[in-house]
Design an enzyme around this catalytic site. Structure first.
Site, PDB file in Angstrom:
ATOM      1  N   PHE A 197     -23.638 -14.589  10.108  1.00 30.61           N
ATOM      2  CA  PHE A 197     -24.469 -14.871   9.516  1.00 30.61           C
ATOM      3  C   PHE A 197     -25.251 -16.320   9.691  1.00 30.61           C
ATOM      4  O   PHE A 197     -26.062 -17.081   9.495  1.00 30.61           O
ATOM      5  CB  PHE A 197     -25.035 -14.368   8.085  1.00 30.61           C
ATOM      6  CG  PHE A 197     -23.965 -14.377   7.237  1.00 30.61           C
ATOM      7  CD1 PHE A 197     -22.868 -14.924   6.409  1.00 30.61           C
ATOM      8  CD2 PHE A 197     -25.197 -15.297   6.413  1.00 30.61           C
ATOM      9  CE1 PHE A 197     -22.321 -14.901   5.846  1.00 30.61           C
ATOM     10  CE2 PHE A 197     -25.042 -15.991   5.277  1.00 30.61           C
ATOM     11  CZ  PHE A 197     -23.650 -15.848   4.772  1.00 30.61           C
ATOM     12  N   LYS A 198     -23.476 -17.600   9.312  1.00 32.89           N
ATOM     13  CA  LYS A 198     -24.055 -19.043   8.694  1.00 32.89           C
ATOM     14  C   LYS A 198     -24.665 -19.075  10.019  1.00 32.89           C
ATOM     15  O   LYS A 198     -25.468 -20.154   9.745  1.00 32.89           O
ATOM     16  CB  LYS A 198     -22.688 -19.382   8.761  1.00 32.89           C
ATOM     17  CG  LYS A 198     -22.009 -18.618   7.920  1.00 32.89           C
ATOM     18  CD  LYS A 198     -21.876 -19.299   6.372  1.00 32.89           C
ATOM     19  CE  LYS A 198     -20.629 -18.564   5.549  1.00 32.89           C
ATOM     20  NZ  LYS A 198     -19.855 -17.704   5.640  1.00 32.89           N
ATOM     21  N   ASP A 199     -24.926 -19.402  11.406  1.00 32.49           N
ATOM     22  CA  ASP A 199     -25.206 -19.768  12.504  1.00 32.49           C
ATOM     23  C   ASP A 199     -26.431 -19.505  12.277  1.00 32.49           C
ATOM     24  O   ASP A 199     -27.536 -20.792  12.700  1.00 32.49           O
ATOM     25  CB  ASP A 199     -25.540 -18.380  13.771  1.00 32.49           C
ATOM     26  CG  ASP A 199     -23.824 -18.912  14.157  1.00 32.49           C
ATOM     27  OD1 ASP A 199     -23.334 -20.026  14.168  1.00 32.49           O
ATOM     28  OD2 ASP A 199     -23.389 -17.753  15.103  1.00 32.49           O
TER      29      ASP A 199
END
Ligand SMILES: *Cc1c(COP(=O)(O)O)cnc(C)c1O
Length: 470
Positions: free
Chosen positions: A112-114
């Site tokens: 999810f960090k993208d």
């Protein structure tokens, strides 16, 4: 909109001023002086927006010093079908009636960090170019932030990345993803310690004002405000797809470690999004579960931080919690500074006997749950058998807690935080097969790797940075 420090020691600043900085100069976290309010009719009007259009609406309310045409261009560049595999960017699926999964992991590094980092890469390049400046990002990662940051910043002009990770604690896939990058502006540093040690080194470097200024030290770890803003968007996006009618409550479960992801959910709720419950899901490292169950926040040292099969949540000091507690205690920065002084001197604080404890659950909608290795295995097996879905171990922690916390008639959204391909070991253990992997990553682990192992020591890291820049 202006930005202030949770601890009260920073003159109000603009979005572009705080974007490339890390901690506030007084050691606090940067927060907006108020949250923009989204009323029901505005929200209803957002139902038909694409992801980039929704991102534009939200980001432009926080980045008020960037011309709106530029915000539009930057969000469009960040959120493409090409980078995220679908037009929806963060599609929502329904596992069974009322139980949803929000897919946040289809970006370049499969976590999810993208979502936040791809926008941050665009914002950094934009702001630095406008100012004719350069920065050196010094960050800490338990596995996924680092790769997301490096893939967002690789080759970007004016940016060097120095990413600290806990030596030997990442999965082989995570390590290969980061260490195989050969871009000259990317530097991987493996620290002989835990993630919390890495984070402490980043804090120590940021607290060295002279060094920070001389070497233009910047941060992209989860305390970066730009990342939080980007994450607020997908709570709105999920709500707009999960709610039958605008105004209905939707609950969220968020696999948590550093409290960054769920902090964005708190902010979305403060902006008026009709979120019912915000449920924190932890693994065996349950500092946050303890906090939301008892009001006691007790950080733990390296030897009490377990290496688990959901390693990106092996965190025993939740940096972003400070942003929530600031709101909880009515934005009293003196009281906030005192609480975090207590964290430094005694290792924690206790709100259990204060009126604030009841408000966490009531007014702010928080609750929590915990999941262990055995739960993770069982949930991965259940999800495969019942819904034909392969969950990554962190998302499995979330789904385990979601099944316990869901309420009749209220949609429950679990945030998927990574794809299972990143964590082959536990999938093999649970399902006896290797998880599917995107074709372009099939030979990742056999690519040549580049990294430097350093002792758990801020001075050693500073020397490394200085040498690399000379
Ligand atoms: C970073 C991460 C988490 C924890 O998110 P926080 O924002 O630190 O709470 C959970 N799962 C995965 C896969 C992650 O990469």
């Amino acid at each position: 909109m202006h930005y202030i420090s949770t601890r009260g020691g920073m003159a109000p600043q603009n979005f572009c001023d705080i974007l490339v900085g890390g901690l506030a100069p007084d050691g606090g976290l940067v927060v907006p002086d108020e949250y923009p309010q989204i009323d029901r009719s505005t929200l209803a009007g957002w139902r038909s927006l694409t992801y980039p259009e929704l991102a534009f609406e939200i980001v432009s309310r926080f980045a008020t010093d960037i011309p709106i045409a530029d915000v539009k261009r930057l969000v469009e560049a960040a959120y493409t079908e090409q980078a995220f595999g679908s037009k929806a960017i963060t599609p929502l699926s329904e596992l069974e009636e009322g139980l949803h999964l929000l897919h946040l992991s289809n970006g370049p590094t499969l976590a999810f960090k993208d979502i936040a980092m791809q926008l941050l890469g665009q914002l950094f390049e934009y702001v630095l170019e406008k100012r004719g400046e350069a920065v050196n990002i010094v960050g800490a990662t338990s596995g996924d932030t680092g790769s997301a940051a490096e893939y967002a910043m690789r080759g970007k002009r004016g940016v060097n990345v120095f990413m600290l990770s806990p030596h030997g604690r990442m999965s082989p896939f995570q390590r290969a993803q980061m260490f195989s990058l050969q871009d000259a502006n990317i530097h991987n540093v493996a620290i002989e310690g835990t993630f919390d040690d890495c984070q402490d080194i980043v804090k120590a470097i940021n607290n060295d004002a002279a060094f920070k200024q001389k070497y233009k030290v910047s941060a992209v770890n989860s305390i970066n405000w730009g990342r939080i803003v980007a994450q607020v968007v997908y709570y709105f996006h999920a709500y707009l797809h999960a709610a039958k009618q605008i105004g209905d409550e939707v609950d969220f479960v968020v696999p948590s470690g550093n409290f960054g992801n769920i902090c964005a959910g708190h902010i979305a709720r403060q902006m008026g999004l009709p979120v019912g419950k915000l449920v924190v899901a932890t693994n065996e490292n349950d500092v946050l579960d303890e906090f939301f169950k008892t009001g006691r926040y007790t950080i733990r040292g390296a030897k009490d931080t377990h290496a688990t099969s959901s390693p990106s949540m092996d965190i025993s000091k939740a940096s972003n919690l400070e942003r929530f507690v600031f709101d909880l205690i009515d934005r009293d920065s003196k009281a906030l500074a005192k609480l975090w002084k207590e964290v430094d001197s005694t290792g924690g604080f206790d709100l259990g006997k204060t009126p604030f404890f009841a408000r966490m659950v009531g007014e702010f909608g928080f609750s929590s749950g915990k999941s262990t290795h055995a739960d993770r295995i069982a949930t991965i097996r259940t999800a495969k058998a019942k819904w034909n879905v392969v969950l990554d171990p962190h998302t499995a922690d979330g789904v385990k807690v979601a099944l316990e916390a869901r309420r009749p008639g209220v949609p429950m959204v679990t945030l998927e935080t990574a794809l299972p391909a990143k964590f082959e070991g536990i999938i093999l253990e649970a399902l006896n097969t290797v998880p599917p992997r995107p074709a372009h990553l099939s030979n990742l682990e056999s690519l040549p790797q580049r990294s430097e192992v350093l002792p758990n020591n801020a001075e050693a890291v500073k020397r490394f940075v200085v040498d690399a820049l000379n």
